[in-house]
Design a protein around this motif. Structure first.
Motif, PDB file in Angstrom:
ATOM      1  N   ASP A 158     -25.857  43.761  -3.846  1.00  0.00           N
ATOM      2  CA  ASP A 158     -27.092  43.977  -3.088  1.00  0.00           C
ATOM      3  C   ASP A 158     -28.269  43.282  -3.759  1.00  0.00           C
ATOM      4  OD1 ASP A 158     -27.941  45.643  -5.191  1.00  0.00           O
ATOM      5  OD2 ASP A 158     -27.453  47.488  -4.115  1.00  0.00           O
ATOM      6  N   GLU A 159     -29.406  43.320  -3.087  1.00  0.00           N
ATOM      7  CA  GLU A 159     -30.580  42.594  -3.572  1.00  0.00           C
ATOM      8  C   GLU A 159     -31.053  43.137  -4.914  1.00  0.00           C
ATOM      9  OE1 GLU A 159     -34.547  40.626  -1.565  1.00  0.00           O
ATOM     10  OE2 GLU A 159     -33.669  42.412  -0.648  1.00  0.00           O
ATOM     11  N   THR A 160     -30.961  44.456  -5.090  1.00  0.00           N
ATOM     12  CA  THR A 160     -31.366  45.060  -6.362  1.00  0.00           C
ATOM     13  C   THR A 160     -30.489  44.571  -7.504  1.00  0.00           C
ATOM     14  OG1 THR A 160     -32.201  47.032  -5.248  1.00  0.00           O
ATOM     15  CG2 THR A 160     -31.703  47.236  -7.588  1.00  0.00           C
ATOM     16  N   GLY A 161     -29.181  44.523  -7.255  1.00  0.00           N
ATOM     17  CA  GLY A 161     -28.262  44.052  -8.284  1.00  0.00           C
ATOM     18  C   GLY A 161     -28.483  42.596  -8.623  1.00  0.00           C
TER      19      GLY A 161
ATOM     20  N   ALA B  11     -23.961  46.179 -10.486  1.00  0.00           N
ATOM     21  CA  ALA B  11     -23.654  45.028  -9.635  1.00  0.00           C
ATOM     22  C   ALA B  11     -22.413  44.274 -10.079  1.00  0.00           C
ATOM     23  CB  ALA B  11     -24.840  44.068  -9.617  1.00  0.00           C
ATOM     24  N   THR B  12     -21.914  44.541 -11.274  1.00  0.00           N
ATOM     25  CA  THR B  12     -20.805  43.754 -11.813  1.00  0.00           C
ATOM     26  C   THR B  12     -19.599  44.593 -12.226  1.00  0.00           C
ATOM     27  OG1 THR B  12     -21.836  43.841 -14.007  1.00  0.00           O
ATOM     28  CG2 THR B  12     -22.322  41.918 -12.645  1.00  0.00           C
ATOM     29  N   ALA B  13     -19.745  45.892 -12.266  1.00  0.00           N
ATOM     30  CA  ALA B  13     -18.677  46.775 -12.732  1.00  0.00           C
ATOM     31  C   ALA B  13     -18.304  47.773 -11.636  1.00  0.00           C
ATOM     32  CB  ALA B  13     -19.127  47.526 -13.982  1.00  0.00           C
TER      33      ALA B  13
ATOM     34  N   ALA C 147     -31.509  42.324 -10.790  1.00  0.00           N
ATOM     35  CA  ALA C 147     -31.290  42.849 -12.144  1.00  0.00           C
ATOM     36  C   ALA C 147     -30.506  41.863 -13.001  1.00  0.00           C
ATOM     37  CB  ALA C 147     -30.562  44.190 -12.068  1.00  0.00           C
ATOM     38  N   VAL C 148     -29.459  41.289 -12.442  1.00  0.00           N
ATOM     39  CA  VAL C 148     -28.640  40.346 -13.206  1.00  0.00           C
ATOM     40  C   VAL C 148     -29.438  39.101 -13.584  1.00  0.00           C
ATOM     41  CG1 VAL C 148     -26.667  38.769 -13.014  1.00  0.00           C
ATOM     42  CG2 VAL C 148     -26.434  41.160 -12.339  1.00  0.00           C
ATOM     43  N   THR C 149     -30.354  38.706 -12.730  1.00  0.00           N
ATOM     44  CA  THR C 149     -31.128  37.477 -12.961  1.00  0.00           C
ATOM     45  C   THR C 149     -32.530  37.765 -13.500  1.00  0.00           C
ATOM     46  OG1 THR C 149     -31.895  37.448 -10.651  1.00  0.00           O
ATOM     47  CG2 THR C 149     -29.859  36.266 -11.145  1.00  0.00           C
TER      48      THR C 149
ATOM     49  N   ALA D 244     -29.214  54.784 -13.306  1.00  0.00           N
ATOM     50  CA  ALA D 244     -28.228  53.904 -13.928  1.00  0.00           C
ATOM     51  C   ALA D 244     -28.698  52.452 -13.834  1.00  0.00           C
ATOM     52  CB  ALA D 244     -26.871  54.062 -13.254  1.00  0.00           C
ATOM     53  N   GLY D 245     -28.199  51.620 -14.742  1.00  0.00           N
ATOM     54  CA  GLY D 245     -28.610  50.223 -14.773  1.00  0.00           C
ATOM     55  C   GLY D 245     -28.084  49.425 -13.599  1.00  0.00           C
ATOM     56  N   ALA D 246     -28.952  48.642 -12.988  1.00  0.00           N
ATOM     57  CA  ALA D 246     -28.587  47.927 -11.763  1.00  0.00           C
ATOM     58  C   ALA D 246     -27.708  46.705 -12.024  1.00  0.00           C
ATOM     59  CB  ALA D 246     -29.857  47.500 -11.021  1.00  0.00           C
TER      60      ALA D 246
END
Length: 256
Positions: free
Chosen positions: A67-70, A167-169, A73-75, A161-163
């Motif tokens: 999703d957009e939030t994830g 997004a990756t787990a 967060a990753v970037t 929780a961390g976004a």
């Protein structure tokens, strides 16, 4: 051995982070040099494949979406305008589909690329870590427990929780995934767990991602680093102190 005296989770979190970065980076670099760069060019180059590779642990899964939030967060440590432009290109290349709400998933062409990059990573990690089979298997098992506990903690934290981790787990691990790929992707997801911890520690000190990373060495940066260790420590309670020492030794012994 006493967990409290020998190697508490928060101390381990600070020690293991650079070791994880080194081993993960070696695996990704080997993938690029061992056929990944050529594979990427066949699909349009980094401009077409970059975020597929980055989000592979989610987008390779059947029905896997980010999703957009994830994505944000990753970037978070990169310029958001540049990231959006890069994403636009990958959508235009037909590798990623984006829905009106900002959700992302791999197209058929994107899934084909991911299937091939899985094979590249399998081959290069087998070669890179040849002769270290026992170490790789121990690390796969240890980080499997750490990752499982991190997911339990994230579920308990809910909205807090961390976004990036969310997004990756959990990483996509189809039956028959080779140990080297399991290790590479489990390490990668735990790096995002730490990135979330660093973002939260930075925010608590009044910084965003950019200003926190720009801090010079000194008390303020040290305080953020220590708070990052504290926030990143929870999943490592899944290991005993002796196991934590073993993880450090095994990571240090892996080539790369």
């Amino acid at each position: 051995m006493s967990d409290a005296v020998e190697l508490a989770p928060h101390r381990f979190a600070g020690l293991v982070a650079p070791a994880v970065d080194r081993v993960f980076g070696a695996g990704i670099l080997a993938g690029r040099d061992g056929g990944g760069a050529e594979l990427s060019q066949r699909y349009g180059g980094p401009a077409a494949t970059g975020f597929l590779l980055e989000f592979r642990t989610r987008l390779a899964a059947p029905g896997g979406t980010v999703d957009e939030t994830g994505f944000a967060a990753v970037t978070r440590y990169r310029d958001p305008v540049d990231c959006r432009r890069a994403l636009d290109k990958q959508v235009a290349y037909g590798m990623i589909h984006r829905d009106p709400g900002g959700g992302l998933w791999a197209t058929e062409r994107g899934l084909a690329f991911l299937a091939e990059i899985w094979q590249v990573h399998a081959e290069v990690t087998e070669e890179l870590w040849a002769g270290h089979d026992d170490r790789v298997l121990r690390l796969v098992e240890a980080f499997g427990r750490v990752l499982a506990y991190a997911l339990v903690l994230a579920d308990a934290e809910g909205a807090d929780a961390g976004a990036a981790f969310a997004a990756t787990a959990p990483p996509y691990e189809p039956d028959g995934t080779p140990p080297g790929v399991l290790l590479l992707n489990r390490l990668g997801t735990m790096r995002y767990h730490r990135a979330d911890a660093h973002a939260a520690a930075s925010a608590g000190a009044g910084h965003d991602a950019a200003s926190a990373t720009a801090l010079p060495a000194g008390p303020e940066r040290l305080a953020i680093d220590l708070e990052t260790d504290r926030r990143a420590a929870g999943p490592y309670a899944a290991l005993t102190a002796e196991e934590r020492l073993g993880v450090l030794a095994d990571l240090s012994a892996l080539p790369g």
